[in-house]
Design a protein around this motif. Structure first.
Motif, PDB file in Angstrom:
ATOM      1  N   LEU A 101       0.939  10.092  -0.595  1.00 23.22           N
ATOM      2  CA  LEU A 101       0.085   8.859  -0.376  1.00 23.22           C
ATOM      3  C   LEU A 101       0.192   7.941  -1.536  1.00 23.22           C
ATOM      4  O   LEU A 101       0.513   6.634  -1.274  1.00 23.22           O
ATOM      5  CB  LEU A 101      -1.350   9.279  -0.024  1.00 23.22           C
ATOM      6  CG  LEU A 101      -1.481  10.092   1.307  1.00 23.22           C
ATOM      7  CD1 LEU A 101      -2.832  10.867   1.255  1.00 23.22           C
ATOM      8  CD2 LEU A 101      -1.195   9.109   2.516  1.00 23.22           C
ATOM      9  N   LYS A 102       0.129   8.660  -2.684  1.00 19.73           N
ATOM     10  CA  LYS A 102       0.058   7.696  -4.261  1.00 19.73           C
ATOM     11  C   LYS A 102       1.542   7.061  -4.120  1.00 19.73           C
ATOM     12  O   LYS A 102       1.565   5.798  -4.303  1.00 19.73           O
ATOM     13  CB  LYS A 102      -0.101   8.661  -5.261  1.00 19.73           C
ATOM     14  CG  LYS A 102      -1.477   8.941  -5.238  1.00 19.73           C
ATOM     15  CD  LYS A 102      -1.708   9.889  -6.633  1.00 19.73           C
ATOM     16  CE  LYS A 102      -3.102   9.959  -6.809  1.00 19.73           C
ATOM     17  NZ  LYS A 102      -3.673  11.271  -7.708  1.00 19.73           N
ATOM     18  N   ALA A 103       2.565   7.563  -3.492  1.00 19.00           N
ATOM     19  CA  ALA A 103       3.931   7.034  -3.792  1.00 19.00           C
ATOM     20  C   ALA A 103       3.991   5.822  -2.843  1.00 19.00           C
ATOM     21  O   ALA A 103       4.649   5.003  -3.090  1.00 19.00           O
ATOM     22  CB  ALA A 103       4.948   7.945  -3.492  1.00 19.00           C
ATOM     23  N   ASN A 135      -0.391  -3.800   2.625  1.00 15.90           N
ATOM     24  CA  ASN A 135       0.437  -4.397   3.742  1.00 15.90           C
ATOM     25  C   ASN A 135       0.483  -3.359   4.769  1.00 15.90           C
ATOM     26  O   ASN A 135       0.472  -2.304   4.610  1.00 15.90           O
ATOM     27  CB  ASN A 135       1.534  -5.112   3.070  1.00 15.90           C
ATOM     28  CG  ASN A 135       2.341  -3.985   2.491  1.00 15.90           C
ATOM     29  OD1 ASN A 135       2.808  -3.069   2.758  1.00 15.90           O
ATOM     30  ND2 ASN A 135       2.625  -4.355   1.151  1.00 15.90           N
ATOM     31  N   ARG A 136       1.270  -4.101   5.815  1.00 19.59           N
ATOM     32  CA  ARG A 136       1.419  -3.442   7.026  1.00 19.59           C
ATOM     33  C   ARG A 136       2.524  -2.246   6.864  1.00 19.59           C
ATOM     34  O   ARG A 136       2.382  -1.131   7.250  1.00 19.59           O
ATOM     35  CB  ARG A 136       1.998  -4.503   7.909  1.00 19.59           C
ATOM     36  CG  ARG A 136       2.450  -3.840   9.528  1.00 19.59           C
ATOM     37  CD  ARG A 136       3.213  -4.751  10.316  1.00 19.59           C
ATOM     38  NE  ARG A 136       4.549  -4.612   9.609  1.00 19.59           N
ATOM     39  CZ  ARG A 136       5.792  -5.417  10.085  1.00 19.59           C
ATOM     40  NH1 ARG A 136       5.483  -6.389  10.945  1.00 19.59           N
ATOM     41  NH2 ARG A 136       6.805  -5.302   9.354  1.00 19.59           N
ATOM     42  N   ASP A 137       3.366  -2.524   6.143  1.00 22.47           N
ATOM     43  CA  ASP A 137       4.520  -1.412   5.761  1.00 22.47           C
ATOM     44  C   ASP A 137       3.994  -0.268   5.145  1.00 22.47           C
ATOM     45  O   ASP A 137       4.286   0.816   5.455  1.00 22.47           O
ATOM     46  CB  ASP A 137       5.603  -1.899   4.987  1.00 22.47           C
ATOM     47  CG  ASP A 137       6.328  -3.003   5.631  1.00 22.47           C
ATOM     48  OD1 ASP A 137       6.132  -3.139   7.090  1.00 22.47           O
ATOM     49  OD2 ASP A 137       7.256  -3.919   5.216  1.00 22.47           O
ATOM     50  N   GLU A 138       2.809  -0.537   4.293  1.00 23.48           N
ATOM     51  CA  GLU A 138       2.325   0.880   3.893  1.00 23.48           C
ATOM     52  C   GLU A 138       1.099   1.385   4.748  1.00 23.48           C
ATOM     53  O   GLU A 138       1.260   2.779   4.829  1.00 23.48           O
ATOM     54  CB  GLU A 138       1.151   0.166   2.429  1.00 23.48           C
ATOM     55  CG  GLU A 138       2.232  -0.214   1.279  1.00 23.48           C
ATOM     56  CD  GLU A 138       1.318  -0.812   0.069  1.00 23.48           C
ATOM     57  OE1 GLU A 138       1.961  -1.101  -0.989  1.00 23.48           O
ATOM     58  OE2 GLU A 138       0.239  -0.622   0.021  1.00 23.48           O
ATOM     59  N   VAL A 139       0.596   0.711   5.549  1.00 23.49           N
ATOM     60  CA  VAL A 139       0.048   1.048   6.810  1.00 23.49           C
ATOM     61  C   VAL A 139       1.061   2.221   7.660  1.00 23.49           C
ATOM     62  O   VAL A 139       0.457   3.177   8.018  1.00 23.49           O
ATOM     63  CB  VAL A 139      -0.682   0.199   7.647  1.00 23.49           C
ATOM     64  CG1 VAL A 139      -1.304   0.760   8.967  1.00 23.49           C
ATOM     65  CG2 VAL A 139      -1.757  -0.673   6.899  1.00 23.49           C
TER      66      VAL A 139
END
Ligand SMILES: Cc1cc2nc3c(=O)[nH]c(=O)nc-3n(C[C@H](O)[C@H](O)[C@H](O)COP(=O)(O)OP(=O)(O)OC[C@H]3O[C@@H](n4cnc5c(N)ncnc54)[C@H](O)[C@@H]3O)c2cc1C
Length: 464
Positions: free
Chosen positions: A10-12, A48-52
């Motif tokens: 998750l941190k990555a 942002n969306r990509d992280e979501v």
């Protein structure tokens, strides 16, 4: 505690500063505005969306419960991580991506605060009508997920009337854009409405296209004072059936008036049995005419006094009073069941009568306010959970309120959603087939059932 290697994954994705696992953080993210709570194992804050998308894929891969969260002002337990797992807070997605003044729409991210968006729209001469009392605290994502309403719903409708299109991340991590920026998109079923009001149980919203309307030329706010609550309720049904559509028609009973006055000291009529805060807007001549007619109706229905706010400041004081109700109740009891029982507008007097009956029957205070012009009442049952006997009476009163609302042809929720708090009663509203369909839709979109589990059609307690 989440396994350390999952925390590292998750941190990555979101950066080490945006993953929390400390106990005190988990406590802070275990609750919303209801009386319920449950600890998550981690909180992530994507930007942002990509992280979501990546966070959703991780939760899916490890079969971890994933609960979306905006500002946690929800009133039905929607943002509580009932099964633990990961809370995904979407407040860092907070950009207004596009403002199209000519075509009157804007594309926003879910973490934008409604008042910030409405203020920006007003600078362009446009109005974003949905105005929940938490307009300064909630997120637009939360308001779409809950299909929030507000005082202006009487004339302008609720959030769903303004959502043109959504960008959502599905449980398998794929991204879909529903709808279009044009209002009349009829290419197939309305997928935008499938997700609007789905309370984060089907997907996570990462962008919202919202419709805007021109700001009305002028408005007037008035206060009608009553010696009998029934007369205030009657005014609502007479006004609404009389061809005038006010912008707002807000009801406050005597408990509510006294609570707010004690809290704010702004000169509300504490001896009244009820008040209505009414606003009309439009072109100047119509506003003048409608103000006069609504004042007459108030008096015909028994108002002892009708005051028209003479300045914007006077009007704002009345709205300040309305928005402070939730906080003002805290002076009387540590907890409340704050409901949003909604019935056909003409049955508001009957629903008010039922609330009074239930209050007397179970001997628990029920304070009444609400967007009465919309048929939407907010009876609040006040209690202290440390007193088990009182809590048991409050629970019974709540159950009876839900049943009586449904008997009147109403709905359990006009704006707060079902979440976890009202899920035990949902089957009584939808019927068996409607309930089964709700479950099948959830199963199809989220076959593993890991997205906001335990809410809406996936409540696992005793079903009434
Ligand atoms: C004092 C008070 C007054 C209120 N007055 C009103 C009112 O007038 N009208 C009204 O309608 N409501 C009102 N509410 C309820 C609440 O403010 C609304 O439900 C609001 O829409 C919740 O927004 P939020 O950002 O706090 O959402 P949260 O509480 O964080 O979440 C609510 C639900 O939405 C889901 N969710 C949040 N963000 C997303 C996302 N991006 N994608 C998918 N799902 C998501 C969550 O999983 C949860 O199920 C009031 C609440 C309080 C405490």
């Amino acid at each position: 505690m989440l396994n350390a290697s999952i925390v590292n994954e998750l941190k990555a994705v979101v950066g080490k500063n945006y993953v929390m696992t400390d106990q005190e953080d988990m406590v802070a993210y275990s609750m919303d505005a209801t009386v319920f709570s449950h600890l998550p194992e981690a909180v992530v804050q994507p930007a942002n969306r990509d992280e979501v998308v990546e966070v959703v894929k991780i939760a899916n891969r490890y079969n971890l419960p994933l609960t979306g969260r905006g500002a946690a002002t929800g009133m039905s337990g929607g943002a509580i991580p009932l099964k633990g797992g990961i809370v995904i807070e979407l407040t860092r997605l907070n950009r207004i991506r596009k403002f199209d003044v000519v075509n009157k729409f804007a594309v926003v991210e879910p973490g934008v605060i409604p008042i910030d968006f409405a203020t920006q729209a007003a600078k362009e001469g446009l109005l974003y009508p949905p105005d929940p009392s938490t307009i300064r605290e909630a997120t637009l994502g939360g308001t779409v997920a809950e299909c929030a309403g507000g005082p202006r719903g009487v004339k302008y409708g609720i959030t769903r009337n303004y959502v043109l299109s959504l960008e959502v991340v599905l449980p398998d991590g794929s991204v879909v854009e529903t709808g279009n920026t044009v209002d009349g998109d009829m290419s197939g079923p309305d997928w935008t409405m499938l997700f609007t009001g789905s309370e984060g149980t089907l997907a996570l919203i990462t962008a919202i296209t919202l419709k805007l309307v021109p700001i009305p030329e002028t408005k007037k706010t008035m206060l009608a004072v009553y010696n009998r609550l029934e007369d205030a309720a009657k005014t609502v049904s007479v006004t609404m059936s009389g061809g005038i559509v006010p912008t707002t028609l807000e009801l406050m009973d005597k408990h509510c008036i006294v609570a707010v006055e004690n809290y704010l000291k702004i000169g509300l009529p504490v001896n009244a049995a009820g008040i209505l805060v009414i606003e009309v807007d439009g072109v100047a001549s119509t506003v003048e005419e409608n103000t006069k007619r609504v004042s007459e109706i108030c008096k015909e229905c028994g108002a002892s006094e009708v005051k028209i706010a003479q300045t914007a400041l006077e009007a704002e004081k009345l709205w300040q009073a309305r928005r402070a109700i939730g906080r003002a109740y805290g002076q009387y009891a540590p907890c409340k069941y704050a409901e949003d029982a909604t019935v056909p507008r003409t049955l508001i007097p009957a629903l008010v009568g039922k609330c009074v009956e239930i209050q007397n029957k179970y001997d628990v205070p029920i304070f009444i306010c609400g967007h009465a012009g919309d048929g939407n009442l907010h009876p609040a049952i006040l209690f202290d959970p440390r007193n088990k006997e009182v809590t048991a009476r409050a629970d019974k009163a709540l159950e009876e309120l839900h049943i009586e609302t449904l008997k009147l042809g109403g709905t359990l929720s006009g704006e707060h959603g079902i979440g976890f708090a009202k899920a035990p009663y949902l089957r009584a509203e939808t019927g068996e087939i409607g309930f089964k369909l709700g479950r099948e839709i959830k199963d199809t979109v989220d076959p593993k059932g890991f997205v906001n589990p335990g809410k809406l059609f996936f409540y696992e307690g005793e079903l009434h």
